[in-house]
Motif scaffolding. Structure first.
Motif, mmCIF file in Angstrom:
data_model
loop_
_atom_site.group_PDB
_atom_site.id
_atom_site.type_symbol
_atom_site.label_atom_id
_atom_site.label_comp_id
_atom_site.label_asym_id
_atom_site.label_seq_id
_atom_site.Cartn_x
_atom_site.Cartn_y
_atom_site.Cartn_z
ATOM 1 N N MET A 156 0.864 -1.173 0.000
ATOM 2 C CA MET A 156 0.000 0.000 0.000
ATOM 3 C C MET A 156 0.903 1.227 0.000
ATOM 4 S SD MET A 156 -2.776 -1.552 -0.188
ATOM 5 C CE MET A 156 -3.722 -0.032 -0.316
ATOM 6 N N VAL A 157 0.783 2.028 -1.040
ATOM 7 C CA VAL A 157 1.635 3.217 -1.147
ATOM 8 C C VAL A 157 0.767 4.464 -1.265
ATOM 9 C CG1 VAL A 157 3.463 1.906 -2.285
ATOM 10 C CG2 VAL A 157 1.788 3.150 -3.672
ATOM 11 N N ALA A 158 1.407 5.598 -1.012
ATOM 12 C CA ALA A 158 0.733 6.876 -1.212
ATOM 13 C C ALA A 158 1.506 7.640 -2.289
ATOM 14 C CB ALA A 158 0.703 7.677 0.088
ATOM 15 N N GLU A 179 -2.617 10.027 -2.908
ATOM 16 C CA GLU A 179 -3.491 8.976 -3.428
ATOM 17 C C GLU A 179 -2.981 7.616 -2.962
ATOM 18 O OE1 GLU A 179 -3.392 8.272 -7.623
ATOM 19 O OE2 GLU A 179 -4.984 6.771 -7.531
ATOM 20 N N VAL A 180 -3.844 6.891 -2.242
ATOM 21 C CA VAL A 180 -3.472 5.545 -1.804
ATOM 22 C C VAL A 180 -3.658 4.586 -2.980
ATOM 23 C CG1 VAL A 180 -4.085 3.649 -0.255
ATOM 24 C CG2 VAL A 180 -3.995 6.008 0.603
ATOM 25 N N GLU A 207 5.997 11.329 -6.914
ATOM 26 C CA GLU A 207 6.746 10.914 -5.743
ATOM 27 C C GLU A 207 5.874 9.925 -4.971
ATOM 28 O OE1 GLU A 207 8.572 13.038 -1.815
ATOM 29 O OE2 GLU A 207 8.194 14.317 -3.564
ATOM 30 N N VAL A 208 6.509 8.893 -4.405
ATOM 31 C CA VAL A 208 5.735 7.843 -3.728
ATOM 32 C C VAL A 208 6.324 7.565 -2.347
ATOM 33 C CG1 VAL A 208 5.066 5.391 -3.805
ATOM 34 C CG2 VAL A 208 5.044 6.757 -5.905
ATOM 35 N N ILE A 241 -12.122 8.373 -9.159
ATOM 36 C CA ILE A 241 -12.270 7.133 -8.400
ATOM 37 C C ILE A 241 -12.169 7.437 -6.915
ATOM 38 C CG2 ILE A 241 -10.968 5.041 -7.788
ATOM 39 C CD1 ILE A 241 -10.348 4.770 -10.789
ATOM 40 N N SER A 242 -13.031 6.852 -6.130
ATOM 41 C CA SER A 242 -12.886 6.968 -4.680
ATOM 42 C C SER A 242 -13.434 5.715 -4.014
ATOM 43 C CB SER A 242 -13.586 8.237 -4.169
ATOM 44 O OG SER A 242 -14.965 8.175 -4.476
#
Lengths: 597, 597
Positions: A293-295, A304-305, A328-329, A368-369
């Motif tokens: 799981m990244v942002a 954004e997850v 950037e992540v 998208i959410s």
């Protein structure tokens, strides 16, 4: 003028500098080529400056040969053009910013895209003025967080940056090709091995992008090569996806209790112990699908997850992931994940997110959410079977089939490249290597021309945004790379065309006769145009002179010693290690021939 | 490679730039040599860069010839060394200061005394290492309040700065003399007229100090010369004091009522009308002694009020006054004068202050208070007679005799120099002239070595502070001076050795034949090592080509025109204005000879 060691501003050091880890850094400091003035900021000593100039001259000649005209921009620049392209902000802490006495914003330029664009806009207005190529060899500034390895990554450095200006894409391709060929000539003339790596054009917006890397274990850049000639930055490698497979024979997905299987290793071990495969094959990490799981941080600051899925036998390569997303992540934080109850850290799988997830909401405008985007490795094609987290504490799903049991929002190049992976062009298995980036050419396209309104009238009198290419060589870094490529444990060993001096002439004894013979040879060579460094020091032992000669690294040494009584002097090749006795009367002719004068 | 006007990055402009006042600025911009990027910050265009390099190369060769070794320091430097010498503060708003990402203080170096001193300290430790001379040709930064005249006074500019290091004063004198001779060679080779002016060594602390000025009406610097060869900065001129005179016959001083005589002119007029001299000679301004009340600002911020007295026919030259005091000076304010009731503005004279004044208090440590110091022009010698303010509203003292009626605390060089003043060396009357400072050599002495602790062991093993000299040439400014010295109303007219190209070759007609003939000549010359700019433009009129050739200023032009039918081309000398028809077959040999290739 003949330079003599007794007066020349050079002092060799016995000890490596405390902050030096790589050979070029150690040797260039110890041999008195450069000296640190501040972190990442170096003073060029006489030997270093001569070498740097010779490197720069090779670059200059090849730029001139393709009709690229030399200019020189200020290093100190007003902020406005960089604000117009947003680089004033985007550069973050890497930019040296300052104010003048009238409180106006200025910067020390890291590169000059804006200024070249504005200069061409200033003087040119028609397609007839194009194509045009301009370059400069100039001092640049970047406030690197971790300046490194001497002049390899400095905060003040010498760079050649060139830019091409064309009215259309075909023109840009031609300019790009001219520069590409010039780069090959430059590095060939310098005798510096290089690999041309495909690179991501990334956020810059153009299409072609290639890096010239000097392959070298101490390099900061990782790249991959195949025996068949493929080379690319890890970021630019595309994964070879397998064919989709039929999955009629695969049992239905099944949730199983897998307590303590928080890692891929423990999951594999637990699976083999408790759920052995019917055909007897062991489960391996490659059978599992690991979910990260990244942002991803958007330019407006929105985090954004995203669920990123890769085969369990590979790690995520954050650089590849960032390059793929163009963002950037960071790893997602607990805070980030609060809004997504379906995500169960340690037990997340592709069914916990994505387009089929019940929490997913698609707005009228396509936004998208509810459930995060799910992006997986290209190897996760329809019909592949996986063990993956079930979204329930202590549970995994088995026989989970892509396309049958889950769908994703897309694929992503996020998995690390592993030795043996196939090259995307079919040229064989890849292996990773390290290198120093010595050049970068890429098609900027119209990004800067649009931002700064550089247009010309085309043949039909219509206004066209100009398309640009950008072509850089780190000149001071290339010199360090050359030191890496040309040294042994005793010191530097320059090739003739970039050595600060061609020949080191020394008398090893203490006799006036020897010294005079050496001086006569040095002067005669010097008059013939050979660059000579004459070691005329009287109170220095032969041992020290030999050691200095090897440390300083001139390609040839002429040693006047005991053989003089028999009319002989010794000629040593620093690179070959050869020694030969030569008649005093022949030595000038011989060595002048070696160095091409 | 042969450069062609159709592709070369140069565009001539018809209009003078709006901000340009002097010829070099106008022409260098109009001819496409430089282009403004920000106030006082210029981009070097291809033609300008070639010219600048040729100027720099002459400087380099003459530095090398005297054994001065070339280095290159960073422009971006940490603050510490400049704090140690106090220049971090002293430079005030002229210094570009910035912080790096770790909040450390940095500056863009205006000159590099500190860094050279530290570098030598770093590597040298014995008298045997000396003498040593080092130089660099490098980009410097000064945040000038009023950048001016293009590259004559910029905020980013190219400078050669050299420094000498010696163990004793005799050594410094030798190094200074070597540099002085090299400077004369440099400016002679460049063909730039120069005057060597004595200058104030001022606050720098050394002894000899000379400026090289290019005499030129648009110069910012005023200097004075005599026919007998004396030349000096106005600040450095010393006044020739007359002999002391007997004053037995002079009547006693007398206070007279002089209402409304607030100015020297009205005082003279009133005196002639009311108190005519017995011998019939008119009173003139030279008979009066003008007193200025100034405030000298000491480094600790203390404002010392001083009475400065000069003959009434001269003004005070504030620059001379500041140089003499070694302090910044302002006119005294009402506030400054509050403490001194004896000072009566408009009617102040030498009896209102000084050592004999009843308010004067001399402390045990010699400090002066109560009455201001009184400093007068050296012409105010014992026995001279003056009319001066009486320290009483509406009154002046007549027959006031120096040494009889008043004493002073000392003399001061504060009066302006006037044409006709005698040169201090007896070489005749002085006249003032203007010039551009192109070089400055001076003996720094031990100021920097002391501040940064640069010492070496002498022959007796005793530690000695090193003595230094500083030698600067404004390389980009010299190029502007050369443009001032080498132009006419049509454009630039470079001498061969600094012209960006030696020859301008153009075909004036539209025929292919003419163009091909011109190209053949251009290529042949280029192959012989002559720098050729080939005007191959097809749709440009002969008029425009002629105008461009004259504006760009190459020393020779070869014009292929109608004469080609008879086998002739025209050779023009830009500087001589000569034109001659030459056979096509002879032109390459002829022109190659002109330019020395």
């Amino acid at each position: 003028m003949l330079k003599t060691m007794s007066t020349y501003f050079v002092r060799t050091l016995r000890e490596d500098p405390a902050d030096a880890e790589v050979a070029s850094h150690k040797l260039l400091v110890r041999a008195g080529y450069v000296r640190r003035a501040a972190p990442g900021i170096y003073t060029w000593m006489p030997l270093g400056l001569r070498t740097l100039r010779k490197v720069a001259q090779v670059v200059r000649e090849e730029m001139d040969a393709i009709g690229c005209d030399e200019v020189e921009f200020p290093a100190l620049l007003p902020a406005e053009p960089y604000q117009a392209t947003n680089r004033w902000e985007e550069y973050g802490d890497n930019l040296f910013r300052l104010k003048d006495r009238r409180d106006n914003d200025y910067l020390l330029a890291p590169t000059h895209e804006e200024m070249f664009t504005l200069l061409v806009k200033d003087l040119y207005s028609s397609y007839k003025d194009l194509p045009s190529m301009l370059y400069q060899i100039q001092t640049k500034y970047r406030d690197e967080a971790r300046p490194r390895a001497g002049i390899i990554r400095g905060r003040e450095f010498c760079m050649k940056d060139a830019y091409s200006f064309d009215v259309d894409d075909e023109g840009l391709d031609r300019s790009y090709e001219l520069q590409r060929q010039a780069y090959q000539k430059i590095f060939s003339r310098l005798g510096l091995p290089f690999v041309i790596c495909q690179a991501m054009s990334g956020a810059m917006g153009g299409s072609r992008s290639e890096e010239f890397l000097f392959p070298c274990d101490i390099g900061e850049d990782t790249f991959v090569v195949s025996d068949g000639g493929y080379a690319a930055n890890a970021e630019a490698v595309t994964t070879v996806a397998p064919e989709t497979k039929p999955y009629d024979d695969i049992p239905a997905a099944e949730m199983r209790y897998t307590p303590d299987a928080h890692t891929i290793a423990s999951l594999v071990e637990y699976s083999n112990a408790n759920f052995p495969r019917e055909d007897g094959r062991e489960w391996t990490a490659a059978d599992t699908l690991k979910a990260f799981m990244v942002a991803a941080i958007h330019p407006d600051g929105h985090r954004e997850v995203i669920l990123v899925g890769v085969p369990g036998d590979r790690d995520v390569d954050m650089k590849r992931l960032e390059a793929s997303l163009g963002l950037e992540v960071e790893m997602a934080t607990e805070e980030d994940l609060k809004a997504y109850p379906s995500i169960v850290p340690g037990f997340t799988g592709p069914t916990c997110a994505g387009p089929d997830h019940p929490d997913r909401v698609v707005g009228e405008d396509g936004t998208i959410s509810g459930s995060p985007r799910s992006l997986v490795d290209p190897r996760v094609v329809e019909g592949t079977e996986w063990i993956a987290g079930a979204g329930k504490e202590g549970h995994h799903l088995y026989h989970l089939v892509a396309g049958r049991d889950f769908r994703v929002d897309g694929t992503i190049e996020a998995a690390e490249i592993v030795d043996g992976d196939p090259a995307p062009d079919g040229s064989g298995p890849l292996r990773t290597a390290r290198g120093i980036e010595i050049g970068h050419i890429f098609q900027l396209g119209r990004k800067y021309a649009k931002a700064l309104d550089l247009k010309v009238l085309d043949q039909n009198g219509k206004s066209q945004v100009v398309t640009m290419g950008s072509y850089g060589i780190g000149v001071s870094r290339v010199m360090a790379a050359l030191a890496e490529a040309n040294h042994d444990d005793k010191g530097l060993a320059w090739p003739v065309n970039i050595a600060p001096f061609h020949v080191y002439v020394a008398s090893m004894g203490k006799s006036e006769e020897g010294l005079n013979a050496a001086r006569a040879i040095a002067e005669e060579l010097s008059e013939r145009g050979v660059d000579v460094l004459f070691d005329d020091r009287k109170k220095v032992s032969a041992g020290v002179k030999f050691a200095d000669a090897e440390l300083l690294g001139m390609p040839y040494a002429i040693v006047v010693g005991r053989g003089l009584a028999d009319g002989l002097v010794e000629v040593r090749g620093r690179r070959s290690g050869d020694k030969q006795d030569v008649a005093v009367g022949d030595v000038v002719e011989l060595v002048a021939g070696y160095v091409g004068e």
